[in-house]
Scaffold this active site. Sequence first.
Site, PDB file in Angstrom:
ATOM      1  N   LYS A  38     -26.843 -24.838  47.726  1.00  0.00           N
ATOM      2  CA  LYS A  38     -25.668 -25.692  47.518  1.00  0.00           C
ATOM      3  C   LYS A  38     -25.304 -26.340  48.852  1.00  0.00           C
ATOM      4  O   LYS A  38     -25.349 -25.678  49.902  1.00  0.00           O
ATOM      5  CB  LYS A  38     -24.492 -24.856  46.993  1.00  0.00           C
ATOM      6  CG  LYS A  38     -24.699 -24.346  45.562  1.00  0.00           C
ATOM      7  CD  LYS A  38     -24.337 -25.402  44.530  1.00  0.00           C
ATOM      8  CE  LYS A  38     -24.733 -25.009  43.116  1.00  0.00           C
ATOM      9  NZ  LYS A  38     -23.970 -23.932  42.538  1.00  0.00           N
TER      10      LYS A  38
ATOM     11  N   GLN B  81     -34.669 -20.390  31.523  1.00  0.00           N
ATOM     12  CA  GLN B  81     -34.517 -20.441  32.970  1.00  0.00           C
ATOM     13  C   GLN B  81     -34.147 -19.081  33.511  1.00  0.00           C
ATOM     14  O   GLN B  81     -33.503 -18.282  32.823  1.00  0.00           O
ATOM     15  CB  GLN B  81     -33.486 -21.506  33.347  1.00  0.00           C
ATOM     16  CG  GLN B  81     -32.130 -21.035  33.772  1.00  0.00           C
ATOM     17  CD  GLN B  81     -31.241 -20.612  32.618  1.00  0.00           C
ATOM     18  OE1 GLN B  81     -31.698 -20.329  31.511  1.00  0.00           O
ATOM     19  NE2 GLN B  81     -29.960 -20.511  32.885  1.00  0.00           N
TER      20      GLN B  81
ATOM     21  N   HIS C  10     -22.347 -28.032  34.025  1.00  0.00           N
ATOM     22  CA  HIS C  10     -23.762 -27.688  34.235  1.00  0.00           C
ATOM     23  C   HIS C  10     -24.287 -26.880  33.036  1.00  0.00           C
ATOM     24  O   HIS C  10     -25.335 -27.191  32.477  1.00  0.00           O
ATOM     25  CB  HIS C  10     -23.881 -26.887  35.536  1.00  0.00           C
ATOM     26  CG  HIS C  10     -25.196 -26.193  35.702  1.00  0.00           C
ATOM     27  ND1 HIS C  10     -26.282 -26.803  36.272  1.00  0.00           N
ATOM     28  CD2 HIS C  10     -25.600 -24.951  35.352  1.00  0.00           C
ATOM     29  CE1 HIS C  10     -27.303 -25.961  36.265  1.00  0.00           C
ATOM     30  NE2 HIS C  10     -26.919 -24.827  35.719  1.00  0.00           N
TER      31      HIS C  10
ATOM     32  N   SER D 292     -25.411 -30.737  40.588  1.00  0.00           N
ATOM     33  CA  SER D 292     -26.677 -31.077  41.244  1.00  0.00           C
ATOM     34  C   SER D 292     -26.546 -32.369  42.045  1.00  0.00           C
ATOM     35  O   SER D 292     -27.005 -32.452  43.183  1.00  0.00           O
ATOM     36  CB  SER D 292     -27.798 -31.219  40.220  1.00  0.00           C
ATOM     37  OG  SER D 292     -28.051 -29.969  39.617  1.00  0.00           O
TER      38      SER D 292
ATOM     39  N   TYR E 249     -38.706 -23.654  42.038  1.00  0.00           N
ATOM     40  CA  TYR E 249     -38.257 -24.305  43.281  1.00  0.00           C
ATOM     41  C   TYR E 249     -37.021 -23.608  43.835  1.00  0.00           C
ATOM     42  O   TYR E 249     -36.213 -23.082  43.084  1.00  0.00           O
ATOM     43  CB  TYR E 249     -37.981 -25.804  43.092  1.00  0.00           C
ATOM     44  CG  TYR E 249     -37.068 -26.186  41.934  1.00  0.00           C
ATOM     45  CD1 TYR E 249     -37.557 -26.292  40.631  1.00  0.00           C
ATOM     46  CD2 TYR E 249     -35.717 -26.475  42.147  1.00  0.00           C
ATOM     47  CE1 TYR E 249     -36.731 -26.674  39.584  1.00  0.00           C
ATOM     48  CE2 TYR E 249     -34.884 -26.865  41.099  1.00  0.00           C
ATOM     49  CZ  TYR E 249     -35.399 -26.952  39.817  1.00  0.00           C
ATOM     50  OH  TYR E 249     -34.588 -27.327  38.769  1.00  0.00           O
ATOM     51  N   PRO E 250     -36.899 -23.611  45.156  1.00  0.00           N
ATOM     52  CA  PRO E 250     -35.704 -23.049  45.771  1.00  0.00           C
ATOM     53  C   PRO E 250     -34.579 -24.088  45.770  1.00  0.00           C
ATOM     54  O   PRO E 250     -34.854 -25.287  45.802  1.00  0.00           O
ATOM     55  CB  PRO E 250     -36.130 -22.755  47.215  1.00  0.00           C
ATOM     56  CG  PRO E 250     -37.588 -23.032  47.298  1.00  0.00           C
ATOM     57  CD  PRO E 250     -37.919 -23.948  46.175  1.00  0.00           C
ATOM     58  N   MET E 251     -33.362 -23.618  45.717  1.00  0.00           N
ATOM     59  CA  MET E 251     -32.215 -24.530  45.693  1.00  0.00           C
ATOM     60  C   MET E 251     -31.059 -23.950  46.517  1.00  0.00           C
ATOM     61  O   MET E 251     -30.862 -22.730  46.547  1.00  0.00           O
ATOM     62  CB  MET E 251     -31.779 -24.710  44.240  1.00  0.00           C
ATOM     63  CG  MET E 251     -30.577 -25.589  44.087  1.00  0.00           C
ATOM     64  SD  MET E 251     -30.133 -25.740  42.338  1.00  0.00           S
ATOM     65  CE  MET E 251     -28.397 -26.088  42.558  1.00  0.00           C
TER      66      MET E 251
ATOM     67  N   ARG F 273     -29.459 -11.384  32.049  1.00  0.00           N
ATOM     68  CA  ARG F 273     -29.573 -12.012  33.385  1.00  0.00           C
ATOM     69  C   ARG F 273     -30.098 -11.026  34.413  1.00  0.00           C
ATOM     70  O   ARG F 273     -30.881 -11.371  35.286  1.00  0.00           O
ATOM     71  CB  ARG F 273     -28.206 -12.545  33.836  1.00  0.00           C
ATOM     72  CG  ARG F 273     -27.901 -13.908  33.271  1.00  0.00           C
ATOM     73  CD  ARG F 273     -26.672 -14.512  33.915  1.00  0.00           C
ATOM     74  NE  ARG F 273     -26.932 -15.039  35.241  1.00  0.00           N
ATOM     75  CZ  ARG F 273     -26.811 -16.317  35.578  1.00  0.00           C
ATOM     76  NH1 ARG F 273     -26.429 -17.201  34.702  1.00  0.00           N
ATOM     77  NH2 ARG F 273     -27.042 -16.708  36.817  1.00  0.00           N
TER      78      ARG F 273
END
Length: 274
Positions: free
Chosen positions: A172, A208, A195, A246, A168-170, A154
């Site tokens: 919460k 990812q 998730h 999500s 894409y930006p995300m 990671r």
Amino acid sequence: MTEKPALRLKEGWHVLHLFYRVQFGQWEVLASDRRSAAKMKLSVLVQEIQSLPFTQILTFSIISPRADIGFMLLTDDLHIANSIEKKLSLSLGADILAPVFSYYSVTERSEYTTSEEEYATSLVTKVGLSPESSEFAKAILEFRHRMQKYSQDRLYPNMPDWPVVCFYPMTKRKAVAQNWYLLPFEKRKDLMLGHGSIGRRYVGRIRQLITGSTGLDDAEWGITLFAHDVFEIKSIVYEMRFDAVSAQYADFGQFYLGLQLPLDDYFKGSSCNG
Ligand code: 76R
């Protein structure tokens, strides 16, 4: 590339996603030898970047009409990231690459991974091992190795050369009755388990990289997905929409879909050819 003392993270790498539109009007009026020299300059720059230690650069031909060319840069020193960004922007000539969108984030470990204590408890309560047994000791050792590798992957990922890429930006959600950050840790961890179990069904089909950007850029994470097939991107993003994390707590920025291509292929296939 820079003389300044390195600006390294406590752990992990700096990540820049850069998207540009090619100003074809300006490009086409250049004489063809100037265009060739400009393309050469960008290719040499990309090769130089690729040869830097602890640095990876990926080149994308963007499908979304909002950009033409994109780069993803991972590197250990923020000065290097910054200087590469300036050089890339100018590489084809001052007016040719117009920045459309950029995103800065950093690789991070997950807050929600199973701790050694939790794993040890589950070995006793679920598997029925005695904490004094050699099987228990062996399982703990294996767990430690696995987690070490997982954290390393990671923080210091080896980027895949898979052809389809989606960024894409995300963020919460922080609505009054739907605020991720007001949920207790155990609840968040539980939701993240759901998730993760959807995500794991895509092993081999999706790679990812989730990079954190809270306080660093407008959203809280950058999501970079790689696939061999656009269908898999659509599929995972669709499926995740039904998952509570999500469905209830995620807000998304703009999507950039592209093909990961060596720069030469980009030039051959685009209107930059010739
Ligand atoms: O189980 C594990 O080993 C890792 C579990 C895991 C974490 C902690 C995981 C697995 N993710 C984690 C964290 Mn993810 N992920 C996304 C998106 O479009 C959307 O709806 C969401 C965008 C996708 C597609 C995706 C895919 N993940 C996160 C975080 C940080 C949250 C935090 O810290 O609060 C975000 C923002 C996020 C978003 N996730 C996986 C995947 C896939 C494919 C996996 C399985 C990976 C694997 O096991 O190899």
